[in-house]
Design an enzyme around this catalytic site. Sequence first.
Site, PDB file in Angstrom:
ATOM      1  N   LYS A  23      -3.917 -21.946  25.117  1.00  0.00           N
ATOM      2  CA  LYS A  23      -3.822 -22.672  26.392  1.00  0.00           C
ATOM      3  C   LYS A  23      -4.294 -21.810  27.565  1.00  0.00           C
ATOM      4  CE  LYS A  23       0.636 -23.521  26.187  1.00  0.00           C
ATOM      5  NZ  LYS A  23       1.072 -22.995  24.897  1.00  0.00           N
ATOM      6  N   ARG A  34      -2.442 -10.653  19.116  1.00  0.00           N
ATOM      7  CA  ARG A  34      -2.853 -10.817  20.520  1.00  0.00           C
ATOM      8  C   ARG A  34      -2.473  -9.595  21.365  1.00  0.00           C
ATOM      9  NH1 ARG A  34      -0.878 -15.927  24.095  1.00  0.00           N
ATOM     10  NH2 ARG A  34       1.169 -14.964  23.932  1.00  0.00           N
ATOM     11  N   ARG A  81      10.204 -18.253  18.991  1.00  0.00           N
ATOM     12  CA  ARG A  81       9.465 -19.086  19.951  1.00  0.00           C
ATOM     13  C   ARG A  81       8.970 -20.364  19.288  1.00  0.00           C
ATOM     14  NH1 ARG A  81       5.114 -15.209  22.120  1.00  0.00           N
ATOM     15  NH2 ARG A  81       4.429 -16.935  23.418  1.00  0.00           N
TER      16      ARG A  81
HETATM   17  P1  AMP Z   1       3.849 -18.245  28.083  1.00  0.00           P
HETATM   18  O1  AMP Z   1       3.108 -17.135  28.739  1.00  0.00           O
HETATM   19  O2  AMP Z   1       3.474 -19.612  28.582  1.00  0.00           O
HETATM   20  O3  AMP Z   1       3.827 -18.165  26.580  1.00  0.00           O
HETATM   21  O4  AMP Z   1       5.398 -18.080  28.499  1.00  0.00           O
HETATM   22  C1  AMP Z   1       6.110 -16.905  28.151  1.00  0.00           C
HETATM   23  C2  AMP Z   1       7.608 -17.171  28.238  1.00  0.00           C
HETATM   24  O5  AMP Z   1       7.958 -17.516  29.584  1.00  0.00           O
HETATM   25  C3  AMP Z   1       8.143 -18.328  27.397  1.00  0.00           C
HETATM   26  O6  AMP Z   1       8.357 -17.965  26.047  1.00  0.00           O
HETATM   27  C4  AMP Z   1       9.431 -18.661  28.140  1.00  0.00           C
HETATM   28  O7  AMP Z   1      10.444 -17.733  27.865  1.00  0.00           O
HETATM   29  C5  AMP Z   1       9.023 -18.470  29.608  1.00  0.00           C
HETATM   30  N1  AMP Z   1       8.492 -19.739  30.181  1.00  0.00           N
HETATM   31  C6  AMP Z   1       7.220 -19.978  30.620  1.00  0.00           C
HETATM   32  N2  AMP Z   1       7.098 -21.236  31.066  1.00  0.00           N
HETATM   33  C7  AMP Z   1       8.308 -21.822  30.898  1.00  0.00           C
HETATM   34  C8  AMP Z   1       8.830 -23.120  31.154  1.00  0.00           C
HETATM   35  N3  AMP Z   1       8.064 -24.085  31.659  1.00  0.00           N
HETATM   36  N4  AMP Z   1      10.127 -23.355  30.838  1.00  0.00           N
HETATM   37  C9  AMP Z   1      10.930 -22.392  30.350  1.00  0.00           C
HETATM   38  N5  AMP Z   1      10.508 -21.154  30.072  1.00  0.00           N
HETATM   39  C10 AMP Z   1       9.214 -20.851  30.351  1.00  0.00           C
END
Ligand code: AMP
Length: 213
Positions: A13, A127, A170
């Site tokens: 993404k 990654r 996750r």
């Molecule tokens: P990402 O970089 O999008 O994979 O996000 C990394 C981490 O940030 C996730 O595993 C969550 O712990 C937290 N996080 C990011 N976006 C959200 C969201 N919309 N709701 C809750 N936690 C979030």
Amino acid sequence: MQIILFGPPGVGKGTQAKLISKNFKIKHISTGDILREEIVQGSEMGLKAKAVMDGGSLVSDEIMIGIIKKVIQSDRCKNGFILDGFPRTVVQAEALTKLFAELNTKLSAVIYMDVGDKEIIQRLGSRYSCSKCGKIFSRRDKIDGDDNCTECGEKLIQRDDDKPETVLKRLRVYKESTAPVKTYYEKLGKLYLIDGSKNIKEVNKNILAFLKE
Ligand code: AMP
């Protein structure tokens, strides 16, 4: 153009959102990046979020909805935006629908990128990102043992939440809390499916073809 890019962790993404943001000159909103920035700055929110993120869980809906409300209404989003990592729960999706109604604006599309669990585990496990510019690399491509970024030369690091034990957590959290968001947008007739197992260029070509339609 107001787009949501949705899908499991590691589907690509972030990479695609950056390309789309550049192509359509719209703001890329990555809630993960916003939280990581708070951590770097050592803010109270960042400190709280770090423990949750390192454990592979989700930061509270209240905090996330607060962040999104602020960003979407900022000047940087005037020309449109692409959401990457939000909404991650049905409560967040409902709050976003309410916010769009309040702002008298419309969601253009929800692009759902999908890929199998095995591929996700492999991708996240390999990654690495640049500690300075954030460029993402896969160890599968960088097999020459060079630990530096090809763009700016800084050291590459692995995210704490990309460590194997956290990746499995996750994925579980995604299935329990985030996958229902897909049904939410399917019912609204807004969901467009993209095969995320293809290479970056091909996935991007498919997304752009859909968005230009
Ligand atoms: P990402 O970089 O999008 O994979 O996000 C990394 C981490 O940030 C996730 O595993 C969550 O712990 C937290 N996080 C990011 N976006 C959200 C969201 N919309 N709701 C809750 N936690 C979030």
